[in-house]
Write a protein that holds these residues in place. Structure first.
Motif, PDB file in Angstrom:
ATOM      1  N   GLY A 111      31.935  35.023  98.239  1.00 57.23           N
ATOM      2  CA  GLY A 111      32.381  35.448  96.921  1.00 57.23           C
ATOM      3  C   GLY A 111      33.888  35.533  96.822  1.00 57.23           C
ATOM      4  N   PHE A 112      34.534  36.017  97.864  1.00 56.54           N
ATOM      5  CA  PHE A 112      35.995  36.075  97.889  1.00 56.54           C
ATOM      6  C   PHE A 112      36.595  34.684  97.777  1.00 56.54           C
ATOM      7  N   GLN A 145      38.761  30.036  91.937  1.00 63.15           N
ATOM      8  CA  GLN A 145      38.827  30.142  90.487  1.00 63.15           C
ATOM      9  C   GLN A 145      40.272  30.241  90.001  1.00 63.15           C
ATOM     10  N   LEU A 149      33.634  39.522  94.921  1.00 63.06           N
ATOM     11  CA  LEU A 149      34.484  39.094  93.824  1.00 63.06           C
ATOM     12  C   LEU A 149      35.438  40.196  93.389  1.00 63.06           C
ATOM     13  N   GLN A 174      36.430  33.427  94.250  1.00 59.04           N
ATOM     14  CA  GLN A 174      37.444  34.017  93.388  1.00 59.04           C
ATOM     15  C   GLN A 174      38.799  33.343  93.594  1.00 59.04           C
ATOM     16  N   GLN A 175      39.132  33.078  94.850  1.00 57.57           N
ATOM     17  CA  GLN A 175      40.393  32.395  95.122  1.00 57.57           C
ATOM     18  C   GLN A 175      40.400  30.988  94.536  1.00 57.57           C
TER      19      GLN A 175
END
Length: 285
Positions: free
Chosen positions: A238-239, A245, A230, A242-243
């Motif tokens: 996790g990446f 989100q 993140l 984040q994108q």
């Protein structure tokens, strides 16, 4: 002349016939049936739990929460992400980081834990630092690790390694100090030397503690890798969260969460299977 002894009536204070002794084969068959019934019962409970979870999820999705996706919508997004290869690539990147950091942490934690439990001098030297770093969450070290190690794979693997190491070394250490002293003294009275006592008593008795620490370290590793991705990553579950989100893409976030939980659950079940194989001598309820 010898008189032939004829079978007479049994004495009044003794039973006339002995109780039949069950053969080993007759006692094993009921156990197989019980095991089969227990597995079927566990399977049915698992299916019922999954059905209740999906039902609760559907109720929440239809309760009017703004943007909350339902199971069907999330399943469609998962199929789309699998079809274009995004989900598999992200899962592979996160799994690679977790496996490298986790394996390195466990491999180093087990000998350190044994040394701390077996040698009091090592324990006094290492335990204060160990407890100090245990109080510092690995997530708090991520910014420092990124500054010192860059933004490539090294800081992510390092914080995963730290999370797995701290959990595993404490469990191993507790397993060694929890060994029954009576067993150790009895082995030494019989002439066993320290290597024999260590390999024959300490290691087997500590194995359940080690495996519990490995399972806890596995969960900490997954939590740490998601947090690290993140903050700074170019790929991973996790990446992708984040994108998603940034664009308020809740179905994609749900897909990543389910993927993390599913992969972690499979790895945990594998460790649980190894625990049952290695500690088959241990009594279980």
């Amino acid at each position: 002349m010898r008189q032939k002894l004829l079978p007479g009536p049994a004495p009044a204070d003794e039973p006339a016939t002995a109780a039949p002794v069950k053969s080993p084969s007759s006692t094993k068959r009921p156990q197989k049936k019980v095991r089969g019934t227990g597995r079927l019962h566990s399977l049915l409970l698992g299916l019922a739990s999954a059905a209740l979870g999906l039902a609760a999820w559907s109720v929440l999705a239809n309760s009017g929460i703004d943007g909350f996706p339902g199971p069907v919508e999330v399943a469609r997004r998962a199929i789309a992400l699998i079809g274009d290869g995004t989900l598999l690539a992200d899962a592979g990147a996160s799994l690679k980081r977790v496996l490298i950091g986790y394996v390195l942490g466990v491999v180093l934690a087990i000998p350190v834990g044994f040394l701390m439990g077996w040698y009091p001098a090592v324990r006094r030297l290492v335990e204060p630092w160990l407890q100090f770093f245990r109080m510092v969450p690995p997530l708090a070290i991520i910014p420092l690790a990124i500054v010192l190690m860059g933004i490539d794979e090294t800081p992510k693997i390092f914080v995963i390694f730290l999370a797995a190491f701290l959990n595993s070394v404490v469990s191993t250490f507790q397993g060694v100090v929890a060994v029954d002293v009576t067993l150790v003294n009895a082995a030494r009275v019989l002439g066993a030397r320290d290597p024999q006592v260590f390999l024959g008593i300490v290691v087997p008795a500590s194995t359940p503690f080690i495996l519990v620490g490995m399972r806890i370290g596995l969960g900490a590793s997954w939590a740490t890798v998601v947090a690290a991705e993140l903050i700074a990553a170019q790929g991973g579950l996790g990446f992708r969260m984040q994108q998603a989100q940034l664009y308020y893409d809740l179905p994609t976030i749900f897909v990543q969460l389910i993927a993390i939980g599913a992969i972690g659950l499979v790895m945990d079940r594998l460790l649980l299977l190894a625990e049952r194989r290695l500690t088959h001598w241990q009594e279980r309820r």
